[in-house]
Design a protein around this motif. Structure first.
Motif, PDB file in Angstrom:
ATOM      1  N   GLY A   1      12.141  10.361  -6.390  1.00  0.00           N
ATOM      2  CA  GLY A   1      11.717  11.366  -7.354  1.00  0.00           C
ATOM      3  C   GLY A   1      10.779  12.401  -6.730  1.00  0.00           C
ATOM      4  O   GLY A   1      10.803  12.637  -5.515  1.00  0.00           O
ATOM      5  N   ASP A   2       9.941  12.991  -7.575  1.00  0.00           N
ATOM      6  CA  ASP A   2       9.102  14.123  -7.172  1.00  0.00           C
ATOM      7  C   ASP A   2       7.781  13.618  -6.586  1.00  0.00           C
ATOM      8  O   ASP A   2       6.722  13.658  -7.242  1.00  0.00           O
ATOM      9  N   VAL A   3       7.821  13.150  -5.355  1.00  0.00           N
ATOM     10  CA  VAL A   3       6.624  12.647  -4.698  1.00  0.00           C
ATOM     11  C   VAL A   3       6.792  12.805  -3.182  1.00  0.00           C
ATOM     12  O   VAL A   3       7.897  12.753  -2.659  1.00  0.00           O
TER      13      VAL A   3
ATOM     14  N   ILE B   1       0.850  -1.187   0.000  1.00  0.00           N
ATOM     15  CA  ILE B   1       0.000   0.000   0.000  1.00  0.00           C
ATOM     16  C   ILE B   1       0.889   1.242   0.000  1.00  0.00           C
ATOM     17  O   ILE B   1       1.796   1.356   0.820  1.00  0.00           O
ATOM     18  N   ILE B   2       0.624   2.155  -0.931  1.00  0.00           N
ATOM     19  CA  ILE B   2       1.378   3.413  -1.016  1.00  0.00           C
ATOM     20  C   ILE B   2       0.379   4.550  -1.165  1.00  0.00           C
ATOM     21  O   ILE B   2      -0.392   4.585  -2.125  1.00  0.00           O
ATOM     22  N   LYS B   3       0.396   5.470  -0.205  1.00  0.00           N
ATOM     23  CA  LYS B   3      -0.430   6.674  -0.291  1.00  0.00           C
ATOM     24  C   LYS B   3       0.509   7.878  -0.356  1.00  0.00           C
ATOM     25  O   LYS B   3       1.485   7.937   0.394  1.00  0.00           O
ATOM     26  N   GLY B   4       0.218   8.817  -1.238  1.00  0.00           N
ATOM     27  CA  GLY B   4       1.116   9.953  -1.363  1.00  0.00           C
ATOM     28  C   GLY B   4       0.494  11.126  -2.098  1.00  0.00           C
ATOM     29  O   GLY B   4      -0.701  11.136  -2.403  1.00  0.00           O
ATOM     30  N   PHE B   5       1.348  12.096  -2.373  1.00  0.00           N
ATOM     31  CA  PHE B   5       0.932  13.370  -2.981  1.00  0.00           C
ATOM     32  C   PHE B   5       1.920  13.738  -4.070  1.00  0.00           C
ATOM     33  O   PHE B   5       3.141  13.615  -3.885  1.00  0.00           O
ATOM     34  N   VAL B   6       1.382  14.165  -5.210  1.00  0.00           N
ATOM     35  CA  VAL B   6       2.223  14.608  -6.314  1.00  0.00           C
ATOM     36  C   VAL B   6       2.324  16.135  -6.246  1.00  0.00           C
ATOM     37  O   VAL B   6       1.317  16.823  -6.440  1.00  0.00           O
ATOM     38  N   PRO B   7       3.508  16.691  -5.948  1.00  0.00           N
ATOM     39  CA  PRO B   7       3.629  18.153  -5.866  1.00  0.00           C
ATOM     40  C   PRO B   7       3.248  18.820  -7.182  1.00  0.00           C
ATOM     41  O   PRO B   7       3.407  18.227  -8.260  1.00  0.00           O
TER      42      PRO B   7
ATOM     43  N   LEU C   1       5.104  13.281 -15.351  1.00  0.00           N
ATOM     44  CA  LEU C   1       4.093  14.324 -15.353  1.00  0.00           C
ATOM     45  C   LEU C   1       4.148  15.198 -16.591  1.00  0.00           C
ATOM     46  O   LEU C   1       3.112  15.627 -17.102  1.00  0.00           O
ATOM     47  N   HIS C   2       5.366  15.455 -17.099  1.00  0.00           N
ATOM     48  CA  HIS C   2       5.490  16.327 -18.260  1.00  0.00           C
ATOM     49  C   HIS C   2       4.954  15.667 -19.524  1.00  0.00           C
ATOM     50  O   HIS C   2       4.572  16.357 -20.469  1.00  0.00           O
ATOM     51  N   GLU C   3       4.869  14.334 -19.534  1.00  0.00           N
ATOM     52  CA  GLU C   3       4.306  13.628 -20.682  1.00  0.00           C
ATOM     53  C   GLU C   3       2.867  13.190 -20.431  1.00  0.00           C
ATOM     54  O   GLU C   3       2.157  12.814 -21.369  1.00  0.00           O
ATOM     55  N   GLY C   4       2.447  13.198 -19.182  1.00  0.00           N
ATOM     56  CA  GLY C   4       1.105  12.747 -18.855  1.00  0.00           C
ATOM     57  C   GLY C   4       0.932  11.243 -18.998  1.00  0.00           C
ATOM     58  O   GLY C   4      -0.176  10.770 -19.293  1.00  0.00           O
ATOM     59  N   VAL C   5       2.009  10.471 -18.786  1.00  0.00           N
ATOM     60  CA  VAL C   5       1.942   9.024 -18.931  1.00  0.00           C
ATOM     61  C   VAL C   5       2.498   8.343 -17.679  1.00  0.00           C
ATOM     62  O   VAL C   5       3.198   8.972 -16.873  1.00  0.00           O
TER      63      VAL C   5
ATOM     64  N   LEU D   1      -3.286   3.128 -20.213  1.00  0.00           N
ATOM     65  CA  LEU D   1      -4.006   3.105 -18.942  1.00  0.00           C
ATOM     66  C   LEU D   1      -5.441   3.571 -19.159  1.00  0.00           C
ATOM     67  O   LEU D   1      -5.695   4.402 -20.040  1.00  0.00           O
ATOM     68  N   PRO D   2      -6.375   3.091 -18.342  1.00  0.00           N
ATOM     69  CA  PRO D   2      -7.741   3.605 -18.433  1.00  0.00           C
ATOM     70  C   PRO D   2      -7.870   5.024 -17.872  1.00  0.00           C
ATOM     71  O   PRO D   2      -8.773   5.773 -18.240  1.00  0.00           O
ATOM     72  N   PHE D   3      -6.976   5.396 -16.965  1.00  0.00           N
ATOM     73  CA  PHE D   3      -6.948   6.750 -16.397  1.00  0.00           C
ATOM     74  C   PHE D   3      -5.593   6.952 -15.753  1.00  0.00           C
ATOM     75  O   PHE D   3      -4.854   5.998 -15.521  1.00  0.00           O
ATOM     76  N   ASN D   4      -5.258   8.212 -15.481  1.00  0.00           N
ATOM     77  CA  ASN D   4      -3.977   8.533 -14.852  1.00  0.00           C
ATOM     78  C   ASN D   4      -4.241   9.178 -13.498  1.00  0.00           C
ATOM     79  O   ASN D   4      -4.729  10.316 -13.419  1.00  0.00           O
ATOM     80  N   PRO D   5      -3.929   8.475 -12.398  1.00  0.00           N
ATOM     81  CA  PRO D   5      -4.224   9.019 -11.067  1.00  0.00           C
ATOM     82  C   PRO D   5      -3.174   9.983 -10.535  1.00  0.00           C
ATOM     83  O   PRO D   5      -3.334  10.530  -9.447  1.00  0.00           O
ATOM     84  N   PHE D   6      -2.085  10.186 -11.306  1.00  0.00           N
ATOM     85  CA  PHE D   6      -0.951  10.951 -10.789  1.00  0.00           C
ATOM     86  C   PHE D   6      -0.925  12.361 -11.379  1.00  0.00           C
ATOM     87  O   PHE D   6      -0.025  12.735 -12.120  1.00  0.00           O
ATOM     88  N   GLY D   7      -1.933  13.160 -11.046  1.00  0.00           N
ATOM     89  CA  GLY D   7      -1.958  14.530 -11.524  1.00  0.00           C
ATOM     90  C   GLY D   7      -1.214  15.456 -10.589  1.00  0.00           C
ATOM     91  O   GLY D   7      -1.150  15.221  -9.369  1.00  0.00           O
ATOM     92  N   PRO D   8      -0.621  16.543 -11.106  1.00  0.00           N
ATOM     93  CA  PRO D   8       0.049  17.511 -10.229  1.00  0.00           C
ATOM     94  C   PRO D   8      -0.916  18.056  -9.185  1.00  0.00           C
ATOM     95  O   PRO D   8      -2.061  18.387  -9.495  1.00  0.00           O
ATOM     96  N   GLY D   9      -0.445  18.109  -7.933  1.00  0.00           N
ATOM     97  CA  GLY D   9      -1.282  18.621  -6.860  1.00  0.00           C
ATOM     98  C   GLY D   9      -2.349  17.649  -6.385  1.00  0.00           C
ATOM     99  O   GLY D   9      -3.262  18.052  -5.663  1.00  0.00           O
ATOM    100  N   GLN D  10      -2.227  16.363  -6.749  1.00  0.00           N
ATOM    101  CA  GLN D  10      -3.243  15.386  -6.396  1.00  0.00           C
ATOM    102  C   GLN D  10      -2.696  14.337  -5.430  1.00  0.00           C
ATOM    103  O   GLN D  10      -1.519  13.988  -5.470  1.00  0.00           O
TER     104      GLN D  10
END
Length: 327
Positions: free
Chosen positions: A318-320, A213-219, A245-249, A267-276
């Motif tokens: 990395g950036d997380v 289990i990994i819970k976190g925040f993308v700056p 993030l810069h490629e959105g993949v 992917l069906p969706f990308n859960p790693f959006g900036p600020g999310q």
């Protein structure tokens, strides 16, 4: 095969308001209540109540009440027999209108410890015995994304296969019921707000049904980060998860015998959006990894390292910002 949440990890996703539900097993020292959501653009106030019973008029052991009213503050109190006690206030507002947040209540021996977006915010001493608390109530100007009750009992350092972490062994306990034999296994206690880069050891290696289990925040300024399932002795990566993030993949790959394999990107969706905030559950199966994000299946990744049991390390860099890791 349907995904089964790991014992002690059964979030409620996107609950409607007002939220009013029993706390599984009741409240106990060592538990944490995780609430992820978004403050509405026109937020005026919201409340989180630790209730003694689930009916209207029940006593409130702990009332947490942020108020945007020109004198932005958070109010804390207890209600008993229909009467409020002495109010405590903090003239500081850790929530921003229109912004996502992560709110954690850590249940300690003497007090509730409130952590907002990874930062300690307040400690509220118990006025009612926490064992009396049975329900959690949330309502107000917010959108709830997930609510999760974690912990309450220390997980053993090693869990035999077939026995989930919350099912003890020893005198007075028989074998776990048959329906529990397929539950995922987590072998270590959770780590809260670990620093990045993070390295965790998978004791006993990667075994079927093991769940991470990994819970976190993308700056907001993040460019890239990586989650690696690694063989410590060789440096091989059985699974490399790389949100860019810069490629959105979100790139998935393996690094074996000194070279990268073919990338997987769809992917069906990308859960790693900036600020999310994100909530990942990574389960090892006999032939693949199954990865869920925010309660939805994100991808499967077939094992490219046949002896996946050799994987004994989890790396995150990395950036997380990490808020919770359990392996």
């Amino acid at each position: 095969m349907a995904f089964v949440p790991a014992p002690g990890y059964q979030p409620t996703y996107n609950p409607t308001l007002p939220y009013n539900s029993p706390i599984p097993g009741g409240l106990s020292v060592g538990m944490s209540v995780y609430i992820q959501g978004v403050a509405k653009e026109n937020m005026n106030r919201f409340a989180v109540n630790f209730m003694v019973g689930g009916s209207p008029g029940s006593d409130i052991a702990f009332h947490f009440n942020p108020r945007f009213d020109g004198w932005d503050k958070v109010v804390f109190n207890t209600q008993q027999g229909g009467q409020w006690g002495q109010e405590e206030r903090k003239k500081s507002m850790p929530f921003s209108r229109g912004s996502p947040f992560e709110l954690v209540f850590m249940i300690l021996q003497e007090h509730y410890k409130v952590v907002v977006n990874g930062n300690p915010f307040y400690e509220y001493r118990h006025r009612l015995p926490l064992q009396m608390v049975t329900h959690l109530h949330v309502d107000g100007d917010l959108q709830l994304q997930s609510i999760n009750f974690l912990g309450g009992q220390s997980a053993p350092s090693h869990v035999p296969m077939g026995r989930p972490p919350h099912y003890p062994a020893g005198p007075g306990y028989g074998a776990p019921p048959p329906h529990m034999n397929n539950l995922p296994v987590m072998s270590g206690p959770p780590v809260f707000n670990p620093p990045v880069p993070y390295t965790g050891r998978l004791h006993g290696g990667l075994t079927p049904r093991k769940t991470i289990i990994i819970k976190g925040f993308v700056p907001p300024t993040a460019k890239s980060f990586a989650i690696n399932f690694k063989v410590g002795s060789t440096g091989e990566l059985a699974l490399h998860i790389n949100p860019r993030l810069h490629e959105g993949v979100v790139v998935r790959n393996s690094h074996l015998n000194g070279s990268w394999g073919p990338e997987e990107r769809r992917l069906p969706f990308n859960p790693f959006g900036p600020g999310q905030y994100f909530d990942l559950s990574i389960r090892c199966g006999n032939d693949r990894f199954k990865v869920y994000a925010n309660g939805q299946q994100l991808f499967d990744y077939a094992h490219r390292l046949p002896a996946f049991q050799r994987v004994d390390m989890l790396e995150i860099h990395g950036d997380v910002a990490l808020s919770y890791v359990q392996i």
